[in-house]
Design an enzyme around this catalytic site. Structure first.
Site, PDB file in Angstrom:
ATOM      1  N   GLU A 164       6.190   9.160  13.667  1.00  0.00           N
ATOM      2  CA  GLU A 164       5.978   8.384  12.439  1.00  0.00           C
ATOM      3  C   GLU A 164       6.181   9.291  11.239  1.00  0.00           C
ATOM      4  O   GLU A 164       5.399  10.200  10.995  1.00  0.00           O
ATOM      5  CB  GLU A 164       4.566   7.773  12.414  1.00  0.00           C
ATOM      6  CG  GLU A 164       4.279   6.991  11.131  1.00  0.00           C
ATOM      7  CD  GLU A 164       2.927   6.287  11.129  1.00  0.00           C
ATOM      8  OE1 GLU A 164       2.532   5.750  12.178  1.00  0.00           O
ATOM      9  OE2 GLU A 164       2.262   6.282  10.072  1.00  0.00           O
ATOM     10  N   ASP A 204      -1.848  14.299   7.209  1.00  0.00           N
ATOM     11  CA  ASP A 204      -1.392  13.001   6.711  1.00  0.00           C
ATOM     12  C   ASP A 204      -0.216  13.138   5.762  1.00  0.00           C
ATOM     13  O   ASP A 204      -0.394  13.002   4.545  1.00  0.00           O
ATOM     14  CB  ASP A 204      -2.548  12.269   6.003  1.00  0.00           C
ATOM     15  CG  ASP A 204      -2.219  10.811   5.736  1.00  0.00           C
ATOM     16  OD1 ASP A 204      -1.210  10.326   6.264  1.00  0.00           O
ATOM     17  OD2 ASP A 204      -2.985  10.166   5.001  1.00  0.00           O
ATOM     18  N   TRP A 218     -12.281  13.843   3.026  1.00  0.00           N
ATOM     19  CA  TRP A 218     -11.530  13.160   1.975  1.00  0.00           C
ATOM     20  C   TRP A 218     -11.602  13.938   0.666  1.00  0.00           C
ATOM     21  O   TRP A 218     -11.372  13.388  -0.403  1.00  0.00           O
ATOM     22  CB  TRP A 218     -12.050  11.726   1.757  1.00  0.00           C
ATOM     23  CG  TRP A 218     -11.622  10.777   2.845  1.00  0.00           C
ATOM     24  CD1 TRP A 218     -10.842  11.049   3.920  1.00  0.00           C
ATOM     25  CD2 TRP A 218     -11.960   9.389   2.941  1.00  0.00           C
ATOM     26  NE1 TRP A 218     -10.678   9.934   4.697  1.00  0.00           N
ATOM     27  CE2 TRP A 218     -11.354   8.897   4.129  1.00  0.00           C
ATOM     28  CE3 TRP A 218     -12.715   8.516   2.159  1.00  0.00           C
ATOM     29  CZ2 TRP A 218     -11.486   7.558   4.542  1.00  0.00           C
ATOM     30  CZ3 TRP A 218     -12.842   7.191   2.572  1.00  0.00           C
ATOM     31  CH2 TRP A 218     -12.232   6.720   3.745  1.00  0.00           C
ATOM     32  N   HIS A 222      -3.488  18.656   1.040  1.00  0.00           N
ATOM     33  CA  HIS A 222      -4.516  17.665   0.698  1.00  0.00           C
ATOM     34  C   HIS A 222      -5.284  18.075  -0.554  1.00  0.00           C
ATOM     35  O   HIS A 222      -6.511  18.063  -0.590  1.00  0.00           O
ATOM     36  CB  HIS A 222      -5.479  17.481   1.879  1.00  0.00           C
ATOM     37  CG  HIS A 222      -6.187  16.142   1.885  1.00  0.00           C
ATOM     38  ND1 HIS A 222      -7.124  15.791   0.948  1.00  0.00           N
ATOM     39  CD2 HIS A 222      -6.097  15.085   2.725  1.00  0.00           C
ATOM     40  CE1 HIS A 222      -7.579  14.574   1.207  1.00  0.00           C
ATOM     41  NE2 HIS A 222      -6.966  14.118   2.275  1.00  0.00           N
ATOM     42  N   LYS A 266      -3.089  -0.042  14.232  1.00  0.00           N
ATOM     43  CA  LYS A 266      -3.971   1.016  13.742  1.00  0.00           C
ATOM     44  C   LYS A 266      -5.376   0.585  14.121  1.00  0.00           C
ATOM     45  O   LYS A 266      -5.874  -0.413  13.615  1.00  0.00           O
ATOM     46  CB  LYS A 266      -3.836   1.152  12.226  1.00  0.00           C
ATOM     47  CG  LYS A 266      -4.814   2.125  11.576  1.00  0.00           C
ATOM     48  CD  LYS A 266      -4.559   2.242  10.061  1.00  0.00           C
ATOM     49  CE  LYS A 266      -5.523   3.207   9.396  1.00  0.00           C
ATOM     50  NZ  LYS A 266      -5.228   3.364   7.946  1.00  0.00           N
ATOM     51  N   GLU A 290       3.891   9.051  -0.821  1.00  0.00           N
ATOM     52  CA  GLU A 290       2.473   9.000  -1.186  1.00  0.00           C
ATOM     53  C   GLU A 290       1.971  10.351  -1.693  1.00  0.00           C
ATOM     54  O   GLU A 290       1.172  10.411  -2.621  1.00  0.00           O
ATOM     55  CB  GLU A 290       1.669   8.562   0.047  1.00  0.00           C
ATOM     56  CG  GLU A 290       0.172   8.572  -0.160  1.00  0.00           C
ATOM     57  CD  GLU A 290      -0.590   8.130   1.099  1.00  0.00           C
ATOM     58  OE1 GLU A 290       0.048   7.783   2.106  1.00  0.00           O
ATOM     59  OE2 GLU A 290      -1.834   8.120   1.048  1.00  0.00           O
ATOM     60  N   GLU A 296     -10.070   4.919   9.853  1.00  0.00           N
ATOM     61  CA  GLU A 296     -10.289   4.568   8.453  1.00  0.00           C
ATOM     62  C   GLU A 296     -10.838   3.150   8.301  1.00  0.00           C
ATOM     63  O   GLU A 296     -10.400   2.392   7.432  1.00  0.00           O
ATOM     64  CB  GLU A 296      -8.992   4.720   7.650  1.00  0.00           C
ATOM     65  CG  GLU A 296      -8.445   6.144   7.692  1.00  0.00           C
ATOM     66  CD  GLU A 296      -7.204   6.349   6.822  1.00  0.00           C
ATOM     67  OE1 GLU A 296      -7.132   7.402   6.180  1.00  0.00           O
ATOM     68  OE2 GLU A 296      -6.336   5.470   6.794  1.00  0.00           O
ATOM     69  N   ARG A 314     -10.614  17.733  10.832  1.00  0.00           N
ATOM     70  CA  ARG A 314      -9.863  16.494  10.988  1.00  0.00           C
ATOM     71  C   ARG A 314      -8.500  16.725  11.654  1.00  0.00           C
ATOM     72  O   ARG A 314      -8.014  15.859  12.379  1.00  0.00           O
ATOM     73  CB  ARG A 314      -9.667  15.850   9.613  1.00  0.00           C
ATOM     74  CG  ARG A 314      -8.811  14.628   9.651  1.00  0.00           C
ATOM     75  CD  ARG A 314      -8.827  13.890   8.325  1.00  0.00           C
ATOM     76  NE  ARG A 314      -7.542  13.274   8.050  1.00  0.00           N
ATOM     77  CZ  ARG A 314      -7.205  12.731   6.887  1.00  0.00           C
ATOM     78  NH1 ARG A 314      -8.062  12.747   5.868  1.00  0.00           N
ATOM     79  NH2 ARG A 314      -6.024  12.171   6.707  1.00  0.00           N
ATOM     80  N   GLU A 338       0.855  -1.185   0.000  1.00  0.00           N
ATOM     81  CA  GLU A 338       0.000   0.000   0.000  1.00  0.00           C
ATOM     82  C   GLU A 338       0.891   1.235   0.000  1.00  0.00           C
ATOM     83  O   GLU A 338       1.825   1.343   0.801  1.00  0.00           O
ATOM     84  CB  GLU A 338      -0.917  -0.024   1.238  1.00  0.00           C
ATOM     85  CG  GLU A 338      -1.895   1.122   1.242  1.00  0.00           C
ATOM     86  CD  GLU A 338      -2.990   0.961   2.294  1.00  0.00           C
ATOM     87  OE1 GLU A 338      -3.307  -0.179   2.677  1.00  0.00           O
ATOM     88  OE2 GLU A 338      -3.532   1.998   2.721  1.00  0.00           O
ATOM     89  N   ARG A 339       0.609   2.122  -0.918  1.00  0.00           N
ATOM     90  CA  ARG A 339       1.420   3.339  -1.093  1.00  0.00           C
ATOM     91  C   ARG A 339       2.885   2.992  -1.358  1.00  0.00           C
ATOM     92  O   ARG A 339       3.793   3.705  -0.947  1.00  0.00           O
ATOM     93  CB  ARG A 339       1.294   4.277   0.107  1.00  0.00           C
ATOM     94  CG  ARG A 339      -0.137   4.586   0.522  1.00  0.00           C
ATOM     95  CD  ARG A 339      -0.978   5.096  -0.616  1.00  0.00           C
ATOM     96  NE  ARG A 339      -2.376   5.293  -0.194  1.00  0.00           N
ATOM     97  CZ  ARG A 339      -3.331   5.676  -1.040  1.00  0.00           C
ATOM     98  NH1 ARG A 339      -3.073   5.861  -2.335  1.00  0.00           N
ATOM     99  NH2 ARG A 339      -4.551   5.847  -0.613  1.00  0.00           N
TER     100      ARG A 339
END
Lengths: 736, 736
Positions: free
Chosen positions: B398, B376, B554, B532, B298, B404, B302, B347, B178-179
């Site tokens: 992190e 993110d 999103w 974003h 996690k 990404e 999501e 968010r 993923e990514r």
């Protein structure tokens, strides 16, 4: 260059290369005495240098001889004083002009490789009508060196017996390879067209070394997007890399693309707007790729769109695309792998039923692509009944190199014997000797358009194919596509010599392993004509109990039909009558339980468990014996391989880092530690899984027939429920 | 060995290696005069040889010196007559015993690398409390050689400032990352545990060279299957390969695994059955992997399951797993990347809102893993407001190494400056100087449990990371995890020297490119605090128009809030009041449009289009200027790189086949043709896409505000509808 230096280079080359990436083009030094002989024969070479293909041939020869003989040849243009080898085409080379007629007889892809007198001296000639033939000839010459053949009295005349020698990549645009077990797609669409990865060139070299001359870039379960302008630019970049190596690019076309990309309301092949859309699309492609090969199409099969969606026939669909391609010289490869959604009949009969009536209705640039057998690339199937049954239609063979049903990449299964068995099968279409090969090469019915496709087993894995031995399946396919009459064993011997070592002490045991391996897989998976007994969906491991789900012909019980009394699919006149799709003499043989080969017994017959086999055993005992034999054959392969263990191989798997490792001497064994270790590990996996197939299959069938095992046969170590409970949600290569 | 031979080996080594696979551990020969000096200093080495880690250190030193100096050192056991270097631990080595106290002060992962007098002679010492420290010291010594540093007066004392230095792999069990933009997962689950690919060892070497000491093998969007026995066997095989290199294996745990694997009716963390299941599962893991690191989780984010599904808190969930792990010394890394499904608030505020009240309630072996910013991994974000806000809880950083949101693998974006900017941000939690780094390294609040995670950018691509320059992001992460105070520029210089050449004529321009690159990406993607604005789902390319869909946060319009009058997200007290999550002095700065850094202007403020910027331009004109500047910065990178073009590089991309290519002389330029060509192609892609970002963004915002472009700015070549129409259904790395 001193011999010390050469020795060092040899060592360094070997230390670096042996991760399998070099394939059969390793060009490692030949044995010194032989090298001296070859060097004397190959020191000075006259070769043209003006076209990309000429440069590729020259470069390959330089690279190959430098590696094999420790010394690059001196390359000359025509007119040089000294030369021992002459490459070229008679129409461009004055030296080769006398060979014009001889070369012409070999056709446009053929070549002549022979020792002859030219201008008063003895030279080795690599001559062809076209540059690509010269390149093929160079690879042939290098193969002779790699296998240690003498060059003294060479007289090789080669022409391919099949026109389209094509790899089908089931690669999706997102990099996933359907039924791929060698990593992601080799095509990095994200960095194309700007970045042409050097691997693309090596891919082309490998194919050209076998005479493969086409590649279908994308999955037959096609995305319409592969025909969008951006992707055509990317495909064109690949075509540019492949062109010097004689490889044409093809695309799988989604039949409904006019709707999805063009916004049309229909994909009806008789609709003028649809016809215009395809014509325009094809023109758009040829503007970018002037030597575009054409389309491969999977239509009205397993949910793919097709002409039947509009009430038209497969011929209507194929001809639509063929007409758009014809002005440019492109072809349509239209797949006959179809079976109806409502399952009206034995699936094995459906392609024949749908296609045989269309014979003669396809336009001249359509070739119908038929899988080797009537189901789907099983470990063993009878040949597909369409071969020989459509005399007015060119039929193309589709083999599967990726081992969807033969243990993925971790099982050593050499497919040469499978290919050979199919190609040598006699269809009797025009009497005895009407082999499948003679259908495929066009000789039986006089077709000029001929082809053989291999569903590629290639990905971005360092080995290309997911394992070292799977390279042999790419290799064997290429060799057989060039000449379907070749022997699988001879091909295996060439491959083993080039890939490992020409030392007979290496070649002989490896060929033994390879030649046993397919029968071993048949035995531990689906002996005696059983088929389609794998787990559902991902096809990983045994699943003879698979039942239910969306359609009966996606289950195992549909195919084995085992009950208390017996097992097997009755395809005689009393059953589905699939035998009637073969010519009468074959139908009679296959339909008669006393005459059918035991290897196909349960394909064609439902037989009682106590049916007496040639061995004297009952069917049940024979079945169990075969399962066990498959496991034993894998053990024998393991033992054979263990004998080839290099000394001091223990640390082989600690690192492949490309730096030179000093202090360790070159190994005595001709097999390098890394490949030996990897193959040892893979054989261990194969043994574990062969045992799993045997145990699960026996546990299942015993639950049906309640019979005891033959004396000496170990019972499965787990109850049936254990085997049924195993799940593999992340098995590789799944269709998604 | 003659110099000719060495030169040849150099050439051959280079010809083979320069596909990027060797990473920064190329060990190519240093400049001859320097090599002579080094050889004199490093010829005879005393090093222990009994543990796997000792053997790894010794092997690395032999490999490194052989490559760098053209000559492997003589290795001796303790007691040898002659030695110039001594490796080891004072407790095991009599020679090093005098250094016991000095070494002890460096902690369990630290090392001493210095020239000193031992037993009456001057020697170079690599000493540590544990073998792993010695291995780290060996890599440090090799780095000094690779960068051309003098060894005469060495006195290096190193200890990591962060305890857990971990890569998080977002790798699915089916091989999809993923990514991920570097091919498939490095872990070949299908051939594990039998086959331990040598790449696993090289992965461990690369990590150990940086001090990385943990790896989370599977995606945080976890499959419960990764905890099933078969996969634990496979993980154990990897752990075995990594162990000598000091790397512990961790797994992402799916919170609902007790239901999915265990058949329980609940995953409630307070349920005794659930607690028992996890205890048993953890015991099962430690039986296979005695040094298992622990779990990454996690939860309730999501769509992932978590304790809130049963009405419990994140602390309840984390403590459940922590209690199971505690007896074995394992830890839980519990992610704070959560945002509610019903989107109650900005968010950017939600993680803080959910976690800050839990401070002090986590068990001692829990560390909360916080992304660097509150949204993110955007090209630029302010630091995450949780840093400094949970004094009683260890917080782990992190970072995302895989790009990404920063152009995938084809954009050159060195993340060092991003990491540095975040780590040096002042939280003011305990007054001025309370940097994020001081939170992460535990010094601010006195935590012993500390950590830094990097979401890996590693796959099975030959370069490991999908591009040559993305290796620098792995490298920089590792170096900063060891010591968050290091300079991104210094790290870039080390990396460039090791990866390309220590020649300043190479290092200087490459460092310039790298240090510009992140700001360039901010400019062409999301200048002035925008964020974003990428395309939906796959995040490939611009999508400032993205609207609708399952949830407002999103979309892009949620974040930029552009209208006729202005643009930006009002996070002041008049808006979402996200500023209040920072300490008052920062809240005051961020909340004041006249004091907020312009780089974060539109993150915190909704501002009129004619707002006057420091440059004197209006906001709109400044925005357009920044977009264009980003494109120009990429052009400048292209020009810088073009100057490094090797002579005769034209044919670089034709083949990487590992055979030795004779006839071509070693190249004069220190950059090899293959990597130069590949990077040139990738920069071309980056330039095309930077232009696309600029044009699409300008076309979109102009459609909102109707304002003219500043003088001299080229209008977008296409209408907005064109940019909006582009679709990329197969962009890589998508979540699926």
């Amino acid at each position: 260059m001193s011999s010390v230096v050469i020795a060092l280079l040899m060592f360094v080359g070997t230390a670096h290369a042996e991760d399998g990436h070099a394939l059969w083009m390793r060009y490692v030094p030949v044995e010194p005495a032989l090298a001296a002989t070859y060097r004397a024969q190959l020191s000075d070479i006259v070769a043209p240098d003006t076209t990309p293909t000429q440069r590729a041939a020259r470069a390959e020869l330089e690279r190959g001889l430098a590696g094999l003989l420790g010394k690059a040849p001196r390359m000359h243009d025509e007119g040089a004083e000294q030369y021992a080898v002459v490459l070229g085409t008679p129409h461009a080379s004055a030296l080769l002009a006398p060979l014009r007629r001889e070369v012409a007889s070999l056709g446009k892809d053929g070549y002549l490789l022979k020792r002859t007198q030219l201008d008063g001296r003895s030279v080795l000639v690599v001559a062809a009508q076209r540059d690509i033939g010269v390149l093929y000839g160079v690879f042939h010459l290098l193969r002779l060196l790699q296998t240690g053949a003498p060059l003294d009295a060479l007289d090789v005349r080669e022409s391919p017996r099949v026109q389209l020698r094509v790899l089908d990549h089931w690669d999706n645009l997102d990099g996933h390879v359907e039924r791929g077990y060698a990593g992601r797609s080799l095509w990095d669409w994200q960095s194309l067209p700007e970045w042409k990865d050097p691997r693309y060139t090596d891919y082309a070299r490998a194919n050209a070394s076998l005479g493969i001359n086409g590649t279908v870039l994308n999955n037959v379960n096609a995305s319409a997007w592969s025909l969008a302008p951006d992707y055509l630019d990317k495909a064109a970049a690949l075509a540019e890399v492949f062109r010097p190596y004689g490889i044409r690019v093809y695309l799988s076309a989604r039949f409904s693309a006019p709707m999805e990309l063009g916004g049309l309301k229909t994909a009806d092949p008789l609709d003028p707007g649809v016809r215009r859309w395809w014509r325009d699309k094809v023109n758009e492609i040829y503007a970018r790729i002037p030597d575009f090969g054409g389309f491969l199409v999977k239509a009205n099969s397993e949910g793919q769109p097709g002409p039947q969606d509009c009430g038209r026939s497969h011929a209507d669909g194929a001809n639509l695309l063929a007409d758009a391609l014809a002005p440019h010289g492109g072809v349509v490869m239209w797949r006959a792998f179809v079976y109806a959604h409502d399952v009206p009949a034995d699936r094995a009969t459906q392609a024949h039923t749908e296609f045989v009536g269309l014979d003669g209705t396809f336009h001249p640039n359509v070739i119908v692509q038929v899988k080797n057998g009537p189901i789907d690339f099983q470990p063993r199937e009878p040949f597909h009944p369409l071969f020989g049954a459509m005399p007015h239609t060119p039929l193309m063979m589709e083999f599967q190199l990726t081992k969807e049903y033969l243990g993925f990449a971790t099982h050593l299964v050499y497919l040469g014997p499978l290919f050979e068995e199919v190609l040598r099968s006699d269809t009797y279409a025009r009497g005895h000797g009407s082999t499948v090969a003679s259908v495929v090469d066009g000789s039986l019915e006089g077709h000029a358009l001929t082809g053989m496709a291999g569903v590629a087993n290639i990905g971005n894995d360092r080995t290309w194919t997911g394992s070292h031995f799977d390279q042999a399946n790419w290799y064997a396919f290429g060799r057989l596509a060039w000449n379907p009459g070749q022997s699988a064993r001879d091909i295996a011997a060439d491959w083993a010599a080039m890939t490992f070592s020409p030392d007979p002490a290496v070649v002989q045991p490896i060929v033994t392993m390879m030649m046993t391996s397919r029968e071993a897989a048949v035995n531990y998976m689906t002996p005696l004509g059983l088929h389609h007994l794998m787990a559902r969906g991902h096809h990983y491991g045994p699943g003879p109990w698979v039942d239910g789900g969306p359609r009966p012909d996606w289950t195992s019980v549909y195919y084995h039909r085992a009950d208390r009394n017996g097992i097997g699919f009755d395809r005689t006149a009393r059953g589905s009558n699939a035998v009637a799709q073969y010519v009468p003499e074959l139908a009679a043989q296959y339909g008669d339980v006393t005459k059918v080969p035991e290897s196909l017994l349960l394909w064609f017959h439902h037989v009682p468990w106590d049916h007496r086999m040639a061995s004297g055993r009952t069917l049940w005992n024979e079945l169990v014996t075969r399962y066990s034999l498959g496991v034993q054959q894998v053990q024998a392969m393991q033992e054979e391989w263990a004998h080839l263990q290099p000394t001091g191989a223990a640390s082989a798997s600690t690192s492949t880092s490309p730096e030179v490792e000093r202090g360790s001497a070159p190994l005595a064994s001709p097999i390098d530690p890394q490949r030996h270790a990897e193959i040892t590990a893979f054989l261990r996996i194969q043994h574990r899984e062969a045992q799993w197939w045997r145990d699960a299959s026996i546990a299942y069938f015993q639950s049906i027939n309640g019979l005891p095992l033959p004396a000496g046969e170990a019972p499965p170590p787990h109850p049936l429920s254990y085997y049924q409970s195993l799940q593999f949600p992340s098995a590789p290569g799944d269709g998604r």
